[in-house]
Each structure stands twice: as structure tokens, then as C-alpha cells.
Scaffold this active site. Structure first.
Site, PDB file in Angstrom:
ATOM      1  N   GLY A  54      -4.214 -11.971  -4.203  1.00 55.70           N
ATOM      2  CA  GLY A  54      -3.815 -10.975  -5.391  1.00 55.70           C
ATOM      3  C   GLY A  54      -5.067 -11.326  -6.384  1.00 55.70           C
ATOM      4  N   CYS A  81      -5.376 -16.882   0.466  1.00 53.65           N
ATOM      5  CA  CYS A  81      -6.559 -16.830  -0.682  1.00 53.65           C
ATOM      6  C   CYS A  81      -5.484 -17.166  -2.189  1.00 53.65           C
ATOM      7  CB  CYS A  81      -7.076 -15.544  -1.007  1.00 53.65           C
ATOM      8  SG  CYS A  81      -8.337 -15.431  -2.259  1.00 53.65           S
ATOM      9  N   TYR A  82      -5.337 -16.240  -2.687  1.00 56.04           N
ATOM     10  CA  TYR A  82      -4.374 -16.471  -4.025  1.00 56.04           C
ATOM     11  C   TYR A  82      -3.164 -16.939  -3.674  1.00 56.04           C
ATOM     12  CZ  TYR A  82      -1.181 -15.822  -7.906  1.00 56.04           C
ATOM     13  OH  TYR A  82      -0.370 -15.752  -9.054  1.00 56.04           O
ATOM     14  N   HIS A 168      -9.960 -14.432   4.409  1.00 61.91           N
ATOM     15  CA  HIS A 168      -8.781 -13.460   4.358  1.00 61.91           C
ATOM     16  C   HIS A 168      -8.856 -13.146   6.097  1.00 61.91           C
ATOM     17  CE1 HIS A 168      -8.001 -11.902   0.535  1.00 61.91           C
ATOM     18  NE2 HIS A 168      -9.177 -12.508   0.103  1.00 61.91           N
ATOM     19  N   GLU A 170      -7.184 -11.191   7.528  1.00 56.66           N
ATOM     20  CA  GLU A 170      -6.631  -9.661   8.003  1.00 56.66           C
ATOM     21  C   GLU A 170      -7.712  -8.465   8.087  1.00 56.66           C
ATOM     22  OE1 GLU A 170      -6.282 -11.299   5.167  1.00 56.66           O
ATOM     23  OE2 GLU A 170      -5.880 -10.197   3.384  1.00 56.66           O
ATOM     24  N   GLY A 223       3.669  21.662   9.150  1.00 57.69           N
ATOM     25  CA  GLY A 223       2.720  21.790   9.830  1.00 57.69           C
ATOM     26  C   GLY A 223       1.650  20.404  10.004  1.00 57.69           C
ATOM     27  N   ASP A 226       3.130  14.262   9.536  1.00 58.94           N
ATOM     28  CA  ASP A 226       4.573  13.694   9.189  1.00 58.94           C
ATOM     29  C   ASP A 226       5.878  14.431   9.310  1.00 58.94           C
ATOM     30  OD1 ASP A 226       2.579  11.894   8.335  1.00 58.94           O
ATOM     31  OD2 ASP A 226       2.917  12.204   6.155  1.00 58.94           O
ATOM     32  N   LYS A 368       0.878   5.366   8.456  1.00 61.35           N
ATOM     33  CA  LYS A 368       0.339   6.679   8.968  1.00 61.35           C
ATOM     34  C   LYS A 368      -0.139   6.501  10.568  1.00 61.35           C
ATOM     35  CE  LYS A 368      -0.853  11.037   8.128  1.00 61.35           C
ATOM     36  NZ  LYS A 368      -0.211  11.925   7.367  1.00 61.35           N
TER      37      LYS A 368
END
Ligand code: XMP
Length: 512
Positions: A54, A81-82, A168, A170, A223, A226, A368
């Protein structure tokens, strides 16, 4: 009860990335507010907690903190981290402000064997991004790794299973980061895994059937990916009781409405109700020049048409919508409320809240890329799943000035050439969007022996990760040349083509 890991979001730009990594490793994960109470967490019964990074400093007053009782829940915690500094300070260790900080690549050395570094090299490339650092460990903790800029780059309390890493894991810049997260999930937290798309489909179908029973559901098909996946999934659950309403607003690209109809009648048959409302949209747009007014007019017309058609379909109690997980977490992130309206976005998710339907949002747990995978698993064709994003107001925001039938015709023709020629670009998969824009500007040209005085078309092609920022694509000259010569030679009414080389910000992707 399904296995779940919770990420407490302290405002990190990487919180979603942490969640995605966990899901990629087969464990379902949710992002929760940093101050979610112990009782709410206990009701979820997560196998483990992760504190994200953060932007705050634990040395500031009023820095965000979790419910302190989470440390007593007896479940493994990983602070990143934070999140690590927070763990240290809340458990009575000491954190100091780094004068220089440590940003970017660093080499980390494992100084003590630990579950989270199991089966890994002793030296690892990691990505650091911190000013503060832990100086004194809380009771029960030991240092398990150090880096050149940081004596305590990772810490562990093996008996309570609480871990902290200053880097990090990730991000892709920590190449073995995923292995560290895997170790935490499977070796520390004892996760079983098995969260897959096929499993998700099964669960969703059951959930939709339970919610809906024998009632009818309508879904607005745009179209885009989603809404198509929403319709396909709902239809898989309840068959023809799901009616997909597809409004052709006359503002789509060449052949697009036909293609959508073709997919959903022939290739992937659904109960589809199509309405051609082109005239209504064009009438509403007559004389409108201001971009915001265009968007508002299209939004309002869409709602009118959709309501009318829903009534015509009749008897629907539910409305299925393609809301995604980032929309859900954005609304409760500590980063705060919605930013200023730059453009009034219109899409099928933009239906007003006070409609008389109960909302069904079967994708609201997905990112997504997961929606694309789900679409693939459901058997939707690539030509639909790999579509570039297309704005709800369609070509209306790519014709500057008044939208007319004649203008739409010219733009469709020009855009078709862009689409065709861009297929020859070897990095087309990295392009977010490529399209033509019709400018309300005429310039002089010469064709044969004749002077022409015709419109200018601009080409826009960008790369982007999420549409929030964008860079223009360095399209090879020979492709730009083909696009330009084909448009000028083949599209009547255009005698000049220009290429847009603006980044977002400060420009936007669409011109209106
Ligand atoms: P801008 O122009 O704001 O666009 O840089 C960012 C991304 O959003 C798309 N866009 C829209 N999508 N409804 C949508 O669903 C809209 O009204 C809309 N306006 C812009 C745009 O194509 C780009 O990908």
C-alpha cells in the site's frame, strides 16, 4: 464450503494481481477491504490471509490497519511490503523510515530455510518498492532472508505461521514469485486447490437455477465479450428461459451486427431477440455535436428501446448483466470514490439501477482474462472472445461533429481497411484497439487531373493494459502505407489520412 483465501487491500496497485496469481494456482481468492472485521472474516472461513502492499507508511498517523484480532484467528498470514511492516509494528517490532529506500530489482539471499522458500534457490531475483523497512522483529519471529538494501527482507514466525516479505512476489519482475505464493498456499496454509473454470461453470449453473427457478431472464447483448459470456452461461443454466436482447443501434462497424447475429443463431444458438433501432438512434443524434450530449442521447435511446423490447419479450423478472470483479472491488477500495467524469460511459452495464428487474451478475467474481477463459470453456468462438474493446456509443464517438448516415458509411468503409490491413501486423495480438476516425475537416487533394476537396480520416492504434493509460503503436511504415493508400483510393469522400501519435494521458483513446 469452498476453499478461499482473502487478500486485505491496503490500497496497493497490485492487490488484483495478488488475487489473480492465487486463482491461477487453483485457489479461489477474494479481495476485501483492509478493515474487514474479524467476525466477517470468520464467517468466510478463509484458509489464509494476505495483507497487500500500500502507499501509506506505518510511521504516519492514521495509516490503514486491519482488525488487530485477525492475528488471533489462528490462520496463516502473509504480509507483503506495507503488509509486512504492518505485521511487524502491530506485533511490537520496529519499523524505520528508509532515507534512500529500495526500488526495482534486488538480489535476495535466503538466510534460513523456510516453508515459503521451499524447493527454491538460495539466491532469488526480487522486485522491491519500499522506503520503510523492518528494523526489529516482533517476538517469535526470525529473519529468513536479506537483500543488499535490507537486513530483514523476509521474516517468519513458524509457530503462528505468520510471514512477511519486503518484496513483491506477485509481479512478473520477481520471476520465482509465483512459487513463493504456491508454497504459502499449499505448504503453509494447506490449501487443496482445484478451483477451475469447469468447476466455476458447474457452481454458477446451480446458483443461477436456484435463484431463477422457472422465471424468465433477459440479457442485453452488446457484441462485447462480457455480455456474450453472461448470456452463454445463463443460457447454459436455463436454456430458452434466457432471452438475449440485441439492439442494433446502427453505430456498429461494418458487418458487426450481422456477425453477432450469425454467431448466436448458427454457431452458438441462443434465444436471441434482435431489434434494428438504427433509425431511432440516428434521429436522436440529429444536429448533436457536443460529445457529452451524443453519449447522453445514445444512453437514453438505448434505455427506451431496451425497456420497450423487454416488455415485448414479456414476463422477465431478472436482468443478467456482465459486471466483473474489478467493478465490484473498485467500488469498495480504500483508494476512494469514483474519479471525475471524463466521459459519460455508456455500455449495457449502464442500465439504470431503478429498473424493475432483479439483477443477476454471474461474472461478478471474475477478472477479464478469466471471463475470456470461461467463454472459451463454454465454446464461444475466438472471433468473439478476441474482439477488441468497442465503445458502447460506437462509431458515433468516432465521427467528430454530427453523426449522419453518409458519415457512418464513409467511416465504416475506412475502418474496414484498417481492420483488414492490421491483420498483417505481426504484433496484432498486442494491440488494444486500432480504428479509423472521421474528422469534420476537408482538405484539398488531387486525383488524376482533378482537384478534390474531401474529408480527412485519422488512424488510431494503441497498446494498453486496461484502457486507463495507452501508448500509440509503432505500426511499420509499410502497413501504414497500405492503410493510407487503400482508404484514399477505395473510399469515396476521403483524400487524406493522418496517424494519431498521442498517448493517454493526456489524450484519450477515443476522440470523443
Ligand atoms: P477513452 O477514450 O476514455 O477510452 O480513453 C478508454 C477505453 O474505453 C472505451 N470506451 C468505452 N467503452 N462504453 C464502453 O463500454 C463507452 O461509452 C466507452 N467510451 C470509451 C474505449 O474504446 C477505450 O477502450
Amino acid at each position: 464450503m469452498r476453499e478461499i483465501v482473502a487478500v486485505l487491500d491496503f490500497g496497493s496497485q497490485y492487490a488484483q494481481l495478488i488475487a489473480r496469481r492465487i486463482r491461477e494456482l487453483g485457489v479461489y481468492c477474494e479481495i476485501l477491504r483492509h478493515d474487514t472485521s474479524k467476525d466477517e472474516l470468520a464467517a468466510l472461513a478463509p484458509k489464509a490471509l494476505i495483507f497487500s502492499g500500500g502507499p501509506a507508511s506505518v510511521l504516519d498517523e492514521d495509516h490503514p490497519v486491519p482488525d488487530p484480532r485477525v492475528f488471533d484467528m489462528g490462520i496463516p498470514i502473509l504480509g507483503i511490503c506495507y503488509g509486512m511492516q504492518l505485521t511487524a509494528i502491530m506485533l511490537k517490532g520496529k519499523v524505520i523510515g528508509g532515507r534512500s529506500g529500495e526500488y526495482g530489482h534486488a538480489i535476495m539471499k535466503v538466510t534460513k530455510p523456510s516453508n515459503i522458500f521451499s524447493d527454491m534457490d538460495k539466491e532469488l531475483d526480487v522486485w522491491m518498492s519500499h522506503g520503510d523497512r523492518v528494523q526489529e522483529l516482533p517476538a517469535g519471529f526470525e529473519t529468513i532472508a536479506k537483500s543488499s538494501g535490507c537486513e530483514i527482507a523476509a521474516m517468519a514466525d513458524p509457530s503462528r505461521q505468520i510471514y512477511g516479505v519486503q518484496f513483491h512476489p506477485e509481479v512478473v519482475h520477481t520471476p520465482k514469485g509465483k512459487q513463493i505464493i504456491r508454497n504459502f498456499l499449499y505448504k503453509v496454509a494447506g490449501c487443496k486447490g482445484g478451483w477451475t473454470m469447469a468447476g466455476f461453470i458447474g457452481e454458477s449453473i446451480k446458483r443461477i437455477r436456484n435463484t431463477v427457478g422457472k422465471e424468465r431472464v433477459i440479457c442485453a447483448l452488446s457484441g462485447g465479450v462480457d455480455s456474450a459470456v453472461t448470456a452463454a452461461l445463463t443460457s447454459r443454466a436455463i436454456g430458452d428461459n434466457m432471452v438475449a436482447i440485441f439492439v442494433d443501434n446502427g453505430l456498429m462497424r461494418a458487418g458487426e451486427a450481422e456477425e453477432i447475429l450469425d454467431i448466436f443463431t448458427r454457431e452458438y444458438p441462443l434465444n436471441i431477440h434482435m431489434v434494428n433501432a438504427s433509425k431511432e438512434f440516428l434521429d436522436a443524434l440529429r444536429g448533436v455535436i457536443d460529445p457529452e450530449k451524443k453519449r447522453k442521447s445514445i444512453g437514453k435511446t438505448f434505455i427506451d428501446v431496451f425497456n420497450r423490447e423487454a416488455e415485448r419479450v414479456g414476463g422477465a423478472r431478472f436482468l443478467a448483466q456482465g459486471t466483473l470483479y474489478p467493478d465490484v472491488i473498485e467500488s469498495r477500495s480504500p483508494r476512494g470514490g469514483p474519479s471525475a467524469t471524463i466521459k459519460s460511459h455508456h455500455n449495457v452495464g449502464g442500465l439504470p439501477k431503478d429498473m424493475k428487474f432483479t439483477l443477476l451478475e454471474p461474472l461478478k467474481e471474475l477478472f477479464k482474462d478469466e471471463v475470456r477463459r470461461l467463454g472459451k470453456e463454454l465454446g464461444l468462438p475466438d472471433r468473439l472472445l478476441k474482439r477488441q474493446p468497442f465503445p458502447g456509443p460506437g462509431l458515433a464517438v468516432r465521427i467528430l461533429g454530427e453523426v449522419t448516415e453518409a458519415g457512418l458509411k464513409v467511416l465504416r468503409e475506412a475502418d474496414l481497411r484498417v481492420q483488414e490491413e492490421m491483420q498483417n501486423y505481426e504484433h496484432i495480438d498486442e494491440v488494444w484497439q486500432a480504428f479509423a476516425v472521421l474528422l469534420p475537416v476537408k482538405s484539398v487533394g488531387v486525383m488524376g487531373d482533378e482537384r478534390t476537396y474531401s474529408n480527412v480520416v485519422a488512424i488510431r492504434a494503441v497498446t494498453s493494459l486496461d484502457g486507463m493509460t495507452a501508448d500509440w503503436v509503432r505500426i511499420p511504415y509499410h502497413i501504414l502505407e497500405r492503410i493510407s493508400s487503400r482508404i484514399i483510393n477505395e473510399v469515396r469522400g476521403v483524400n487524406r489520412v493522418v496517424y494519431d501519435i498521442s498517448t493517454k494521458p493526456p489524450s484519450t483513446i477515443e476522440w470523443e
